[in-house]
Scaffold this motif. Structure first.
Motif, mmCIF file in Angstrom:
data_model
loop_
_atom_site.group_PDB
_atom_site.id
_atom_site.type_symbol
_atom_site.label_atom_id
_atom_site.label_comp_id
_atom_site.label_asym_id
_atom_site.label_seq_id
_atom_site.Cartn_x
_atom_site.Cartn_y
_atom_site.Cartn_z
ATOM 1 N N LYS A 1 8.722 6.499 -0.431
ATOM 2 C CA LYS A 1 8.173 5.147 -0.466
ATOM 3 C C LYS A 1 6.673 5.278 -0.273
ATOM 4 O O LYS A 1 6.224 5.905 0.683
ATOM 5 C CB LYS A 1 8.796 4.311 0.646
ATOM 6 N N SER A 2 5.892 4.705 -1.175
ATOM 7 C CA SER A 2 4.439 4.741 -1.029
ATOM 8 C C SER A 2 3.905 3.317 -0.959
ATOM 9 O O SER A 2 4.530 2.379 -1.447
ATOM 10 C CB SER A 2 3.785 5.513 -2.184
ATOM 11 N N GLN A 3 2.732 3.188 -0.343
ATOM 12 C CA GLN A 3 2.107 1.894 -0.136
ATOM 13 C C GLN A 3 0.745 1.898 -0.812
ATOM 14 O O GLN A 3 0.002 2.865 -0.706
ATOM 15 C CB GLN A 3 1.948 1.686 1.376
ATOM 16 N N LYS A 4 0.416 0.798 -1.480
ATOM 17 C CA LYS A 4 -0.855 0.716 -2.204
ATOM 18 C C LYS A 4 -1.531 -0.615 -1.891
ATOM 19 O O LYS A 4 -0.878 -1.653 -1.845
ATOM 20 C CB LYS A 4 -0.581 0.823 -3.707
ATOM 21 N N ARG B 1 -19.483 -1.710 2.251
ATOM 22 C CA ARG B 1 -18.765 -2.972 2.435
ATOM 23 C C ARG B 1 -17.437 -2.842 1.700
ATOM 24 O O ARG B 1 -17.390 -2.331 0.578
ATOM 25 C CB ARG B 1 -19.550 -4.144 1.868
ATOM 26 N N THR B 2 -16.386 -3.289 2.349
ATOM 27 C CA THR B 2 -15.073 -3.217 1.721
ATOM 28 C C THR B 2 -14.431 -4.600 1.693
ATOM 29 O O THR B 2 -14.701 -5.444 2.544
ATOM 30 C CB THR B 2 -14.141 -2.253 2.482
ATOM 31 N N LEU B 3 -13.571 -4.785 0.711
ATOM 32 C CA LEU B 3 -12.836 -6.034 0.564
ATOM 33 C C LEU B 3 -11.494 -5.704 -0.074
ATOM 34 O O LEU B 3 -11.440 -4.979 -1.078
ATOM 35 C CB LEU B 3 -13.603 -7.009 -0.343
ATOM 36 N N THR B 4 -10.435 -6.197 0.512
ATOM 37 C CA THR B 4 -9.147 -6.031 -0.142
ATOM 38 C C THR B 4 -8.808 -7.351 -0.828
ATOM 39 O O THR B 4 -9.035 -8.419 -0.265
ATOM 40 C CB THR B 4 -8.031 -5.596 0.822
ATOM 41 N N THR B 5 -8.291 -7.257 -2.028
ATOM 42 C CA THR B 5 -7.982 -8.467 -2.793
ATOM 43 C C THR B 5 -6.507 -8.850 -2.679
ATOM 44 O O THR B 5 -6.088 -9.824 -3.280
ATOM 45 C CB THR B 5 -8.347 -8.268 -4.277
ATOM 46 N N TRP B 6 -5.739 -8.082 -1.909
ATOM 47 C CA TRP B 6 -4.318 -8.377 -1.722
ATOM 48 C C TRP B 6 -4.063 -8.711 -0.263
ATOM 49 O O TRP B 6 -4.609 -8.062 0.633
ATOM 50 C CB TRP B 6 -3.440 -7.188 -2.100
ATOM 51 N N GLN B 7 -3.166 -9.674 -0.027
ATOM 52 C CA GLN B 7 -2.764 -10.001 1.340
ATOM 53 C C GLN B 7 -1.748 -9.013 1.875
ATOM 54 O O GLN B 7 -1.663 -8.787 3.072
ATOM 55 C CB GLN B 7 -2.148 -11.398 1.400
ATOM 56 N N ARG B 8 -0.929 -8.471 0.974
ATOM 57 C CA ARG B 8 0.134 -7.540 1.374
ATOM 58 C C ARG B 8 0.120 -6.341 0.437
ATOM 59 O O ARG B 8 -0.293 -6.441 -0.712
ATOM 60 C CB ARG B 8 1.490 -8.229 1.306
ATOM 61 N N PRO B 9 0.632 -5.207 0.910
ATOM 62 C CA PRO B 9 0.637 -4.018 0.062
ATOM 63 C C PRO B 9 1.712 -4.092 -1.020
ATOM 64 O O PRO B 9 2.663 -4.862 -0.919
ATOM 65 C CB PRO B 9 0.962 -2.889 1.043
ATOM 66 N N GLN B 10 1.542 -3.266 -2.019
ATOM 67 C CA GLN B 10 2.587 -3.061 -3.027
ATOM 68 C C GLN B 10 3.245 -1.727 -2.681
ATOM 69 O O GLN B 10 2.571 -0.733 -2.428
ATOM 70 C CB GLN B 10 1.986 -2.984 -4.423
#
Length: 188
Positions: free
Chosen positions: A19-22, A36-45
């Motif tokens: 199982k991998s997480q992205k 500077r970092t920003l994630t565009t997803w609320q939850r991992p895939q």
């Protein structure tokens, strides 16, 4: 939307499943080297990679029929993961409004789950009757103290689709099949 199909209950998966997480993180570095970092997803895939160590002829036909019915990677379905499929005694909050979102716990990280069953709800350790579930939202009409600690036990499913359109199984010996590796990707 139509009811999602559940993956057939075939318990002959190989031990080498993974199982991998992205996450989808954007990283920008200034001329001075500041990041500077920003994630565009609320939850991992999550990507689940697994195969079947052996299949009987009936199981082989069941799987081939299942993948044909969902048209490969076209339709999502519900997967009961053999390792990550239940929560026992997970704290959901307090009894203030009679509604609680089911969650999956991964260490300190919590994420909501929508597809649950076999729900048992507790208020301060006492079982609560008359529980309803709709898309992971657990509700009760029973009287619960607004300050009661709410916990629950339930089984949850992962909403996934086949990554790609192909599922392969091969005959190993008379009446014994084995599948090639398949990848399942979570969808929202």
């Amino acid at each position: 939307m139509a009811q999602l199909k559940k993956f057939p209950n075939i318990n002959t998966l190989e031990w080498k499943s993974s199982k991998s997480q992205k996450w989808n993180t954007v990283v920008k570095t200034s001329g001075a080297g500041k990041v500077r970092t920003l994630t565009t997803w609320q939850r991992p895939q999550y990507t689940i990679t697994t195969a079947f160590a052996y299949l009987t002829p009936a199981q082989y036909k069941t799987l081939m029929g299942f993948f044909a019915s969902i048209k490969g990677g076209h339709q999502p379905f519900l997967w009961l993961d053999p390792e990550d499929y239940e929560e026992k005694g997970i704290r959901l909050g307090v009894g203030s409004d009679g509604r609680w979102q089911a969650m999956r716990r991964m260490g300190d990280y919590l994420e909501p789950v929508e597809y649950i069953e076999n729900v048992v709800l507790y208020a301060d350790g006492q079982k609560v009757g008359s529980v309803r579930v709709d898309k992971g939202l657990i509700t009760t009409t029973a009287t619960v103290s607004p300050t009661a600690i709410i916990t629950a036990d339930y089984k949850y499913y992962w909403k996934v689709r086949l990554s790609g359109d192909e599922f392969t199984a091969e005959l190993q010996y008379k009446n014994i099949y084995k599948s090639k590796s398949m990848k399942l990707v979570t969808v929202r």
